[in-house]
Design an enzyme around this catalytic site. Structure first.
Site, PDB file in Angstrom:
ATOM      1  N   ALA A 223      10.505   3.850   0.502  1.00  0.00           N
ATOM      2  CA  ALA A 223       9.978   3.812   1.866  1.00  0.00           C
ATOM      3  C   ALA A 223       9.572   2.399   2.262  1.00  0.00           C
ATOM      4  O   ALA A 223       9.862   1.950   3.382  1.00  0.00           O
ATOM      5  CB  ALA A 223       8.791   4.769   1.993  1.00  0.00           C
ATOM      6  N   LYS A 224       8.917   1.687   1.363  1.00  0.00           N
ATOM      7  CA  LYS A 224       8.491   0.326   1.686  1.00  0.00           C
ATOM      8  C   LYS A 224       9.690  -0.624   1.761  1.00  0.00           C
ATOM      9  O   LYS A 224       9.686  -1.575   2.562  1.00  0.00           O
ATOM     10  CB  LYS A 224       7.479  -0.172   0.646  1.00  0.00           C
ATOM     11  CG  LYS A 224       6.145   0.561   0.688  1.00  0.00           C
ATOM     12  CD  LYS A 224       5.446   0.421   2.042  1.00  0.00           C
ATOM     13  CE  LYS A 224       4.042   0.999   2.018  1.00  0.00           C
ATOM     14  NZ  LYS A 224       3.360   0.890   3.333  1.00  0.00           N
TER      15      LYS A 224
ATOM     16  N   ASP B 257       9.729   7.154  -4.635  1.00  0.00           N
ATOM     17  CA  ASP B 257       9.609   7.497  -3.223  1.00  0.00           C
ATOM     18  C   ASP B 257       8.867   6.424  -2.442  1.00  0.00           C
ATOM     19  O   ASP B 257       9.285   6.016  -1.352  1.00  0.00           O
ATOM     20  CB  ASP B 257       8.929   8.855  -3.058  1.00  0.00           C
ATOM     21  CG  ASP B 257       7.649   8.995  -3.889  1.00  0.00           C
ATOM     22  OD1 ASP B 257       7.364   8.128  -4.739  1.00  0.00           O
ATOM     23  OD2 ASP B 257       6.929   9.999  -3.690  1.00  0.00           O
ATOM     24  N   TYR B 258       7.787   5.934  -2.985  1.00  0.00           N
ATOM     25  CA  TYR B 258       6.975   4.903  -2.325  1.00  0.00           C
ATOM     26  C   TYR B 258       7.769   3.604  -2.168  1.00  0.00           C
ATOM     27  O   TYR B 258       7.791   3.000  -1.093  1.00  0.00           O
ATOM     28  CB  TYR B 258       5.705   4.666  -3.129  1.00  0.00           C
ATOM     29  CG  TYR B 258       4.815   3.573  -2.606  1.00  0.00           C
ATOM     30  CD1 TYR B 258       3.924   3.808  -1.561  1.00  0.00           C
ATOM     31  CD2 TYR B 258       4.849   2.294  -3.158  1.00  0.00           C
ATOM     32  CE1 TYR B 258       3.099   2.798  -1.071  1.00  0.00           C
ATOM     33  CE2 TYR B 258       4.034   1.285  -2.689  1.00  0.00           C
ATOM     34  CZ  TYR B 258       3.166   1.543  -1.647  1.00  0.00           C
ATOM     35  OH  TYR B 258       2.358   0.538  -1.169  1.00  0.00           O
ATOM     36  N   CYS B 259       8.441   3.176  -3.254  1.00  0.00           N
ATOM     37  CA  CYS B 259       9.215   1.928  -3.202  1.00  0.00           C
ATOM     38  C   CYS B 259      10.367   2.030  -2.206  1.00  0.00           C
ATOM     39  O   CYS B 259      10.647   1.066  -1.478  1.00  0.00           O
ATOM     40  CB  CYS B 259       9.761   1.588  -4.589  1.00  0.00           C
ATOM     41  SG  CYS B 259       8.505   1.101  -5.790  1.00  0.00           S
TER      42      CYS B 259
END
Length: 254
Positions: free
Chosen positions: A163-164, A159-161
């Protein structure tokens, strides 16, 4: 672009960690600061920090367009000048703990949505709110905070990757549209930082492994990354837009 000390700078998510390090770095250059936090629990602390740095603190959820518009209005009234530099640093609640992360078998769309709303919707809201002031000034700087995990997902935080990665693409498209208005848009991608609230969950042996694999043989600090943010806000970056710089001691080279 005018000298750094002439700028009114907004740093979202600046009550602690990386955002606070960035705010302090701008303070050392004489900038007028707008510190931001999203919740009431962190607002008293943010007020104290803003007082120490000679700036103002404004509580606003970056995913709420109306709250963001209000933030920009308050800042312009306070300083009698629009915000000229926007640093999109706000991060949805997240812990860098590879052992505790959700795998593809357990992660849900809601996890992605949470990260995307803060990283991408937040940047959209601040950019739209900043545009009238940028146009009034005839200049503007947008600096987004990304991650080297987009290029090198050594720990697959899905999820973090995602979004970034989306924020990096958004940085490129914003730069293409806003360049004719003398507005630059760049991204600073950090490595694992020692130490922020998000990385406090990272096991110590992981920091040791990263230091050993990095050409500089050390883990990057929030102050290291703040220096790159200052560069993109400075006159030395007048002709640079749509770019990403990775601040991780050379772990990821491009």
């Amino acid at each position: 672009m005018s000298k750094l000390s002439d700028q009114v700078v907004l740093v979202t998510g600046s009550s602690r960690g990386l955002g606070l390090a960035i705010a302090r770095a701008f303070h050392t250059e004489g900038c007028r600061l707008v510190l931001n936090c999203s919740g009431p629990d962190s607002y008293p602390r943010t007020q104290e920090i803003a007082k120490d740095l000679g700036g103002i603190a404004i509580q606003a959820d970056v995913t709420d367009a109306e709250q963001v518009l209000s933030l920009f209005g308050q800042a312009e009234r306070q300083f009698a000048e629009p915000i000229s530099v926007v640093v999109n640093n706000a991060l949805a609640d997240f812990k860098f703990n590879g052992n505790g992360r959700k795998s593809l078998g357990t992660i849900e769309w809601g996890d992605f949505d949470k990260q995307l709303r803060v990283a991408v919707q937040g940047a959209l809201n601040t950019t739209k709110a900043a545009l009238p002031g940028f146009e009034k000034l005839g200049r503007g700087r947008i600096i987004n905070i990304g991650s080297n995990l987009v290029q090198n997902p050594v720990v697959p935080y899905q999820d973090y990757c995602a979004a970034k990665g989306a924020l990096l693409a958004f940085t490129h498209s914003m730069a293409a549209e806003l360049g004719p208005k003398n507005i630059t848009c760049n991204l600073v991608a950090g490595g694992l930082l020692k130490v922020t609230d998000a990385s406090s969950a990272t096991p110590s042996e992981v920091f040791d492994q990263i230091a050993a694999a990095t050409p500089l043989r050390r883990v990057t600090t929030p102050d290291d990354l703040a220096g790159a943010v200052l560069f993109f806000a400075s006159p030395w970056a007048n002709a640079i837009t749509g770019q990403q710089v990775i601040v991780d001691g050379g772990l990821v080279m491009s």
